[in-house]
Every structure is written in structure tokens, then in C-alpha cells.
Design a protein around this motif. Sequence first.
Motif, PDB file in Angstrom:
ATOM      1  N   ALA A 178      32.290  42.733  35.041  1.00  0.00           N
ATOM      2  CA  ALA A 178      31.897  41.403  34.568  1.00  0.00           C
ATOM      3  C   ALA A 178      32.728  40.959  33.363  1.00  0.00           C
ATOM      4  O   ALA A 178      32.839  39.766  33.087  1.00  0.00           O
ATOM      5  CB  ALA A 178      30.416  41.390  34.203  1.00  0.00           C
ATOM      6  N   HIS A 179      33.342  41.917  32.648  1.00  0.00           N
ATOM      7  CA  HIS A 179      34.150  41.592  31.475  1.00  0.00           C
ATOM      8  C   HIS A 179      35.631  41.447  31.805  1.00  0.00           C
ATOM      9  O   HIS A 179      36.446  41.217  30.923  1.00  0.00           O
ATOM     10  CB  HIS A 179      33.964  42.654  30.390  1.00  0.00           C
ATOM     11  CG  HIS A 179      32.555  42.773  29.922  1.00  0.00           C
ATOM     12  ND1 HIS A 179      31.914  41.777  29.230  1.00  0.00           N
ATOM     13  CD2 HIS A 179      31.653  43.761  30.085  1.00  0.00           C
ATOM     14  CE1 HIS A 179      30.677  42.148  28.972  1.00  0.00           C
ATOM     15  NE2 HIS A 179      30.489  43.342  29.483  1.00  0.00           N
ATOM     16  N   SER A 180      35.981  41.580  33.073  1.00  0.00           N
ATOM     17  CA  SER A 180      37.374  41.399  33.474  1.00  0.00           C
ATOM     18  C   SER A 180      37.683  39.903  33.549  1.00  0.00           C
ATOM     19  O   SER A 180      36.779  39.065  33.519  1.00  0.00           O
ATOM     20  CB  SER A 180      37.643  42.069  34.821  1.00  0.00           C
ATOM     21  OG  SER A 180      36.923  41.436  35.853  1.00  0.00           O
ATOM     22  N   SER A 181      38.949  39.590  33.658  1.00  0.00           N
ATOM     23  CA  SER A 181      39.356  38.180  33.717  1.00  0.00           C
ATOM     24  C   SER A 181      38.846  37.522  34.999  1.00  0.00           C
ATOM     25  O   SER A 181      38.583  38.188  36.005  1.00  0.00           O
ATOM     26  CB  SER A 181      40.881  38.077  33.672  1.00  0.00           C
ATOM     27  OG  SER A 181      41.426  38.585  34.881  1.00  0.00           O
ATOM     28  N   SER A 182      38.727  36.218  34.953  1.00  0.00           N
ATOM     29  CA  SER A 182      38.289  35.486  36.145  1.00  0.00           C
ATOM     30  C   SER A 182      39.302  35.659  37.279  1.00  0.00           C
ATOM     31  O   SER A 182      38.923  35.700  38.447  1.00  0.00           O
ATOM     32  CB  SER A 182      38.068  34.007  35.830  1.00  0.00           C
ATOM     33  OG  SER A 182      39.252  33.433  35.318  1.00  0.00           O
ATOM     34  N   ARG A 183      40.575  35.809  36.930  1.00  0.00           N
ATOM     35  CA  ARG A 183      41.599  36.029  37.956  1.00  0.00           C
ATOM     36  C   ARG A 183      41.329  37.333  38.708  1.00  0.00           C
ATOM     37  O   ARG A 183      41.390  37.365  39.946  1.00  0.00           O
ATOM     38  CB  ARG A 183      42.996  36.074  37.319  1.00  0.00           C
ATOM     39  CG  ARG A 183      44.121  36.256  38.339  1.00  0.00           C
ATOM     40  CD  ARG A 183      45.478  36.408  37.662  1.00  0.00           C
ATOM     41  NE  ARG A 183      45.640  37.698  37.009  1.00  0.00           N
ATOM     42  CZ  ARG A 183      46.036  38.815  37.641  1.00  0.00           C
ATOM     43  NH1 ARG A 183      46.304  38.800  38.924  1.00  0.00           N
ATOM     44  NH2 ARG A 183      46.165  39.938  36.975  1.00  0.00           N
ATOM     45  N   LEU A 184      41.015  38.397  37.985  1.00  0.00           N
ATOM     46  CA  LEU A 184      40.747  39.673  38.656  1.00  0.00           C
ATOM     47  C   LEU A 184      39.418  39.641  39.405  1.00  0.00           C
ATOM     48  O   LEU A 184      39.308  40.236  40.479  1.00  0.00           O
ATOM     49  CB  LEU A 184      40.773  40.835  37.654  1.00  0.00           C
ATOM     50  CG  LEU A 184      42.131  41.162  37.060  1.00  0.00           C
ATOM     51  CD1 LEU A 184      42.039  42.375  36.143  1.00  0.00           C
ATOM     52  CD2 LEU A 184      43.179  41.388  38.137  1.00  0.00           C
ATOM     53  N   ARG A 185      38.422  38.969  38.848  1.00  0.00           N
ATOM     54  CA  ARG A 185      37.135  38.872  39.553  1.00  0.00           C
ATOM     55  C   ARG A 185      37.284  38.106  40.864  1.00  0.00           C
ATOM     56  O   ARG A 185      36.499  38.296  41.787  1.00  0.00           O
ATOM     57  CB  ARG A 185      36.072  38.239  38.656  1.00  0.00           C
ATOM     58  CG  ARG A 185      35.626  39.158  37.534  1.00  0.00           C
ATOM     59  CD  ARG A 185      34.376  38.653  36.827  1.00  0.00           C
ATOM     60  NE  ARG A 185      34.439  37.265  36.415  1.00  0.00           N
ATOM     61  CZ  ARG A 185      34.889  36.819  35.246  1.00  0.00           C
ATOM     62  NH1 ARG A 185      35.335  37.675  34.349  1.00  0.00           N
ATOM     63  NH2 ARG A 185      34.882  35.535  34.975  1.00  0.00           N
ATOM     64  N   ALA A 186      38.307  37.243  40.952  1.00  0.00           N
ATOM     65  CA  ALA A 186      38.559  36.475  42.176  1.00  0.00           C
ATOM     66  C   ALA A 186      39.521  37.187  43.127  1.00  0.00           C
ATOM     67  O   ALA A 186      39.756  36.705  44.232  1.00  0.00           O
ATOM     68  CB  ALA A 186      39.116  35.102  41.818  1.00  0.00           C
ATOM     69  N   ASP A 187      40.049  38.335  42.714  1.00  0.00           N
ATOM     70  CA  ASP A 187      41.009  39.087  43.527  1.00  0.00           C
ATOM     71  C   ASP A 187      40.244  39.881  44.591  1.00  0.00           C
ATOM     72  O   ASP A 187      39.636  40.917  44.308  1.00  0.00           O
ATOM     73  CB  ASP A 187      41.823  40.023  42.633  1.00  0.00           C
ATOM     74  CG  ASP A 187      42.886  40.793  43.380  1.00  0.00           C
ATOM     75  OD1 ASP A 187      42.674  41.144  44.569  1.00  0.00           O
ATOM     76  OD2 ASP A 187      43.922  41.084  42.770  1.00  0.00           O
ATOM     77  N   ARG A 188      40.263  39.383  45.805  1.00  0.00           N
ATOM     78  CA  ARG A 188      39.489  39.969  46.911  1.00  0.00           C
ATOM     79  C   ARG A 188      39.822  41.445  47.126  1.00  0.00           C
ATOM     80  O   ARG A 188      38.927  42.274  47.290  1.00  0.00           O
ATOM     81  CB  ARG A 188      39.744  39.177  48.193  1.00  0.00           C
ATOM     82  CG  ARG A 188      38.917  39.623  49.370  1.00  0.00           C
ATOM     83  CD  ARG A 188      39.168  38.676  50.568  1.00  0.00           C
ATOM     84  NE  ARG A 188      38.278  38.970  51.657  1.00  0.00           N
ATOM     85  CZ  ARG A 188      38.522  39.890  52.586  1.00  0.00           C
ATOM     86  NH1 ARG A 188      39.626  40.586  52.554  1.00  0.00           N
ATOM     87  NH2 ARG A 188      37.653  40.099  53.571  1.00  0.00           N
ATOM     88  N   ASP A 189      41.104  41.786  47.099  1.00  0.00           N
ATOM     89  CA  ASP A 189      41.513  43.181  47.325  1.00  0.00           C
ATOM     90  C   ASP A 189      40.969  44.105  46.241  1.00  0.00           C
ATOM     91  O   ASP A 189      40.500  45.208  46.534  1.00  0.00           O
ATOM     92  CB  ASP A 189      43.034  43.292  47.401  1.00  0.00           C
ATOM     93  CG  ASP A 189      43.605  42.588  48.629  1.00  0.00           C
ATOM     94  OD1 ASP A 189      42.861  42.449  49.634  1.00  0.00           O
ATOM     95  OD2 ASP A 189      44.778  42.184  48.585  1.00  0.00           O
ATOM     96  N   LEU A 190      41.033  43.655  45.000  1.00  0.00           N
ATOM     97  CA  LEU A 190      40.518  44.478  43.899  1.00  0.00           C
ATOM     98  C   LEU A 190      39.008  44.638  44.009  1.00  0.00           C
ATOM     99  O   LEU A 190      38.474  45.743  43.844  1.00  0.00           O
ATOM    100  CB  LEU A 190      40.897  43.862  42.545  1.00  0.00           C
ATOM    101  CG  LEU A 190      40.468  44.661  41.314  1.00  0.00           C
ATOM    102  CD1 LEU A 190      41.117  46.041  41.289  1.00  0.00           C
ATOM    103  CD2 LEU A 190      40.818  43.891  40.043  1.00  0.00           C
ATOM    104  N   VAL A 191      38.316  43.552  44.301  1.00  0.00           N
ATOM    105  CA  VAL A 191      36.855  43.621  44.449  1.00  0.00           C
ATOM    106  C   VAL A 191      36.480  44.584  45.577  1.00  0.00           C
ATOM    107  O   VAL A 191      35.582  45.417  45.423  1.00  0.00           O
ATOM    108  CB  VAL A 191      36.256  42.216  44.694  1.00  0.00           C
ATOM    109  CG1 VAL A 191      34.784  42.303  45.064  1.00  0.00           C
ATOM    110  CG2 VAL A 191      36.456  41.333  43.461  1.00  0.00           C
TER     111      VAL A 191
END
Length: 139
Positions: A114-127
Amino acid sequence: LLLAGAMGATNCCVGRCKLQFEGQTAFEKEKASFLELLYKYKDDGEHGSKSATVAIAEVAEAINSRCDLVREDKEAMLQAVSLHGDLLRLCSQALQDDPEVVSAAVSNAPQSFAHSSSRLRADRDLVLAIAGRQGQGAA
């Protein structure tokens, strides 16, 4: 900072931190002190001499009391989030956007995502990769 070494001591003000820099000496001492503190608390936690909650609170206070440059230093903060992922909240925005730092944090504290950047939270592969690790841990 990097340019100060050839010119001698230079005043530098970054956030709450005012230090005399002679090259990188002051920052390197600050960083070494911080890393030493992390290793101490890691050892204390492994040997049961300090509660995890107290150790993490003290590390968080150490991050808050040091020059903001520590928050921006990948090596120092990677060590911190590896100790306790929730410390990701204290990282600079650039490190909250760094997949390596975020992955290290999430590996021991999934809620830190939850404290990661919005870009990473939107990264489907990372999620999906994080969700896959969580599923493996539950098996």
C-alpha cells in the motif's frame, strides 16, 4: 553533495538536515551509523533480546531523525525494508517506485504494498507476482 569533495567543506541543507559535508564523509558516516543500527536490531531480534515492535519503532525513529538523504539511499533503505517491510512508508518516493525495494518490503510484510507508488500498484505483472508469492506462502 557530490561536487563538494573537490571544493572542501560545504554547507548543505536537505529537509531537516544541516550538516557540514567534506566530500561524502558526513553522509557516509550517517549511513554507516544507520546500517549498524539495523544490523544491531536484526541481531537483537534473532536472539530475542528486544521485542520486534520496540526494535522497529526505534529503527523508524532513527530514519526520521537522520538526514533525508538516508531515506533516498537505496542500500540503506533496502536493508531497512528487508528487516521490516512496513518501513517502506518512510522511503523516498523514488524508492517507493523501485520494484526491488518494494519486492523486498512485500516479501516480509505484504500490507506494505500500500506504500508503494501508484505506478507499481497499477503494474499488473508485479501485483500478480506478489499475489503468487503470498499464495505460495499459504500453501
